[in-house]
Design an enzyme around this catalytic site. Structure first.
Site, short mmCIF file in Angstrom:
data_model
loop_
_atom_site.label_atom_id
_atom_site.label_comp_id
_atom_site.label_asym_id
_atom_site.label_seq_id
_atom_site.Cartn_x
_atom_site.Cartn_y
_atom_site.Cartn_z
CG PHE A 1 44.70 37.65 33.44
CD1 PHE A 1 43.65 37.04 33.80
CD2 PHE A 1 45.44 37.59 32.23
CE1 PHE A 1 42.99 36.41 32.82
CE2 PHE A 1 44.74 36.86 31.33
CZ PHE A 1 43.64 36.29 31.46
CG PHE B 1 43.42 45.43 34.16
CD1 PHE B 1 44.68 44.77 33.91
CD2 PHE B 1 43.52 46.47 34.90
CE1 PHE B 1 45.79 45.05 34.73
CE2 PHE B 1 44.64 46.71 35.75
CZ PHE B 1 45.99 46.27 35.63
#
Ligand code: HEM
Ligand SMILES: [Cu+2]
Ligand SMILES: [Cu+2]
Lengths: 552, 156
Positions: free
Chosen positions: B77, B75
């Site tokens: 980051f 995802f």
């Protein structure tokens, strides 16, 4: 040869304006893209921090679009139009002339819109704009205008070619024009993929008219276009190598027929191969990946033919001038003529560049290099050196020819210096990229130490070499842009359009090479074989699509 | 069309080498199983990753004698789970998907390198024979903090 007849006339200066306009936009793109490129190497090596809130990925998006799409496409259209005007009647038909300006207007509107969206931070999606990263719809509209403009220009070339054939029944078409038609035919078929992606998927989705997007489908449509894009850059460079270089060195084209055949093979094998950019991703079965890998490698055949033809031209020319031995021809080459030297360096660098490409496309071997800086190093050799140096070499005679000026010894010398600077800069930048890529350093990534990770720390010295190379290259960009403007002020006179002729001994060109219906059908057939089943699989997938994300 | 004798020899040697090479790639892919990763056809709703098995329970799961499945999500980051410990010599089957945009999944120093595409599940297998800390990084641009996207696994 019929080519003789079209030689030695002066270039139509009205068409010349068209050519100059395209070349100028190309070099302005190179300048702005070069500034971004320089800053990228600085940031990556930790040398500078970007001021004023400029982001790394805005720069990188601008660099990719300006270099890979704008610089190349404008240059190609300008160059091909010059040859089409010169060899197909010495003047563009009025309607073709208008079509080309219309194409130019569309492309320029699209470029300006797209670049504004990127620089204002509304489209930091890189030049591949992978969904579900969602840019402003106006970014995608800009791209669509750019592509449609290039279509209109391509149709102009088809029109002029058709008219010439009708008025020259039974005559062999000029090689330059034939190759231009193949190039734009390939572009026409290839851009259908990205046009479908942009018009059917991205624009409605980014306006919010539909909620989700089929990500695998969008990637596949993109790469259906993305690989032929690289052949679109390469084929005009090949035109220079096949048609222009023999004349400049004072030799002849080895074989007109083989040159045409190799272009037809490039058309057939450049499109059904996009999966080799998707080897590392899910959603495509290994069988279809492998099939497209095999088709990708078929391009080795026209490449072998091209290499043979070029060296045959060099060698026979050398013999004709009394050179002896295996490498005697090297001595009689016009090394001090930038019109030869720059493209020749491009050719030479294409040997390691092509070898790297074979590694990239090798199915399972791709895992070693995929999305590492190796790949970036690779295409800075192919497009940013082999193609770019060839285009630079063309510029030195093209601008004088189309403006009724001459290439002065001083400009020639600056051109040689520019070429050397470019090769040195690229040696450092691309060399460092290749090496550090093998260690796993990722591409498209701003400065990072991954929280002091030891592996990542070992990459830093290479990033410094990249920055040194990038600085040298940027000097090369500045000198090239200076050269372009200086060429436009060169003294008036007559510069010859260096158009090669086939050897007397070469045999007649078979008529089937000009059977477009056959080649288009074969190309479509190969595309259907390579793409129908995997594409149907994606289209009929019942998996819900993705909504958009703005993550920058 | 006439083709010169030397050109015929050149093309014959070149094309023969080409087909031998392609045959090697094919045999190693389909007879020996050395394929590019992620050929699986396995999909899920990208908006419901956290409710969909096995991604409702990310982590390292033992599935055999020194063999594990590492279920992970990517995802912006980062990755879940954040850190993992793997026994030396273990074979790990990574099963990874994305909760948002396209990400990369690469372990420098190994051949683990694949794309993580929303709606799809990517698979790759690796046997960790050397102890130490391994970096997993995202090598596909995914947004403004892409350069910080990573996680580590410790092999001991
Ligand atoms: C001054 C000369 C140049 C410099 C210093 C430069 C530098 C760079 C650097 C450092 C990157 C990698 C950034 C990253 O992955 O993080 C890059 C990417 C790229 N460059 Fe260049 N470059 C130059 C010229 C060119 C030219 C002439 C072309 C093409 C005609 C070109 C095409 C590209 C493309 C397509 C990318 C990939 C962008 C992406 O990954 O999205 N560059 N360049
Ligand atoms: Cu490709
Ligand atoms: Cu990322």
């Amino acid at each position: 040869m019929d080519l003789n007849r079209t030689n030695h006339h002066r270039f139509d200066l009205k068409d010349g304006k068209l050519v100059v306009a395209h070349i100028l936009v190309a070099f302005i793109a190179l300048l702005i893209g070069g500034i971004a490129g320089l800053l990228q190497t600085m940031v990556k090596s930790g040398t500078v921090k970007l001021p004023y809130g400029i982001g790394y990925y805005e720069l990188l998006t601008a660099h990719g679009i300006l270099m890979a799409i704008v610089f190349t496409t404008y240059f190609i259209i300008g160059f091909l139009y010059s040859g089409v005007s010169y060899t197909l009647g010495g003047k563009l038909l009025p309607i073709v002339h208008r079509m080309s300006w219309l194409g130019f207007a569309f492309m320029t509107a699209g470029t300006v819109l797209g670049v504004i969206m990127v620089l204002t931070g509304k489209a930091s999606v890189l030049y591949t704009f992978y969904a579900p990263l969602k840019a402003s719809p106006y970014f995608y509209i800009g791209l669509a205008l750019l592509v449609v403009g290039s279509w209109i220009s391509g149709w102009g070339i088809f029109w002029q070619y058709k008219y010439w054939k009708q008025t020259h029944q039974g005559k062999l078409t000029p090689l330059f024009a034939f190759m231009s038609v193949v190039t734009f035919l390939m572009w026409q078929i290839a851009t259908i993929g990205v046009a479908a992606e942009v018009l059917i998927q991205l624009i409605p989705w980014s306006f919010g008219w539909v909620e989700t997007i089929n990500v695998m489908l969008s990637r596949t449509l993109f790469w259906y276009f993305g690989h032929p894009l690289v052949y679109f850059w390469l084929m005009p460079a090949y035109i220079c190598w096949y048609v222009i270089i023999p004349k400049i060195i004072g030799g002849k084209i080895y074989s007109d027929a083989l040159a045409r055949l190799s272009f037809i093979l490039l058309l057939l094998f450049s499109i059904p191969v996009g999966f080799h950019h998707q080897l590392m991703e899910p959603g495509i079965s290994s069988f279809w990946k492998y099939l497209q890998v095999v088709l990708t490698f078929m391009v080795v055949i026209p490449s072998l033919m091209t290499a043979f033809s070029l060296f045959a031209t060099f060698e026979l020319n050398g013999r004709a001038k009394g050179a002896k031995g295996l490498f005697g021809w090297v001595k009689v080459m016009p090394w001090k003529d930038v019109r030869f030297f720059a493209p020749f360096m491009g050719m030479l660098i294409f040997i390691p560049a092509g070898a790297g490409g074979l590694i990239n496309a090798s199915n399972q071997m791709n895992a070693v290099v995929h999305n590492t800086l190796w790949v970036t190093g690779h295409f800075h050799l192919t497009v940013a050196t082999s193609v770019a140096l060839t285009f630079f070499g063309i510029t030195y005679w093209l601008l004088p020819v189309v403006t009724g000026r001459v290439l002065t010894p001083r400009m020639n010398k600056l051109g040689i210096i520019q070429t050397i600077i470019w090769c040195v800069g690229m040696f450092f930048m691309s060399g460092a990229m290749h090496l550090v890529g093998l260690f796993g350093a990722p591409r498209r990534t701003a400065f990072t130490t991954y929280e002091g990770n030891a592996d990542a720390a070992a990459w830093m010295p290479y990033y410094v070499f990249m920055a040194i190379g990038g600085t040298v290259l940027f000097i090369g960009v500045l000198l090239m842009v200076y050269n372009v403007f200086a060429l436009l002020r060169a003294p008036k006179g007559v510069e010859e359009y260096p158009l090669g002729e086939a050897m007397e001994s070469a045999e007649a060109t078979p008529a089937y090479l000009d059977h477009w219906r056959l080649w288009i059908s074969l190309s479509v057939l190969l595309i259907l074989v390579a793409y129908t089943i995997p594409l149907m699989d994606m289209i009929t997938s019942t998996t819900p699509g993705s909504k958009g994300f703005i993550t920058w | 069309m006439h083709i010169h004798k030397l050109e015929k020899i050149w093309l014959t040697i070149g094309i023969t080498m080409l087909f031998v090479f392609l045959a090697i790639l094919g045999v190693s892919a389909f007879a020996m199983g050395v394929k590019p990763p992620s050929e699986h056809h396995h999909q899920l709703d990208p908006a419901k990753v956290q409710e969909t098995a096995p991604f409702d329970n990310p982590g390292l799961h033992q599935i055999g004698d020194n063999e594990y499945e590492a279920v992970m999500t990517a995802f912006t980051f980062g990755y879940a789970p954040d850190k993992m410990e793997i026994p030396l010599g273990a074979t790990v089957n990574f099963t990874v998907t994305s909760q948002d945009v396209v990400h990369g999944f690469a372990i420098p120093g190994t051949n683990v390198n694949m794309m993580i595409v929303p709606g799809e599940v990517s698979h790759v297998t690796h046997t960790f024979t050397k102890p130490g800390e391994y970096l997993i990084l995202c090598n596909e641009y995914c947004g403004g903090a892409h350069e910080y996207m990573k996680t580590t696994i410790t092999v001991r």
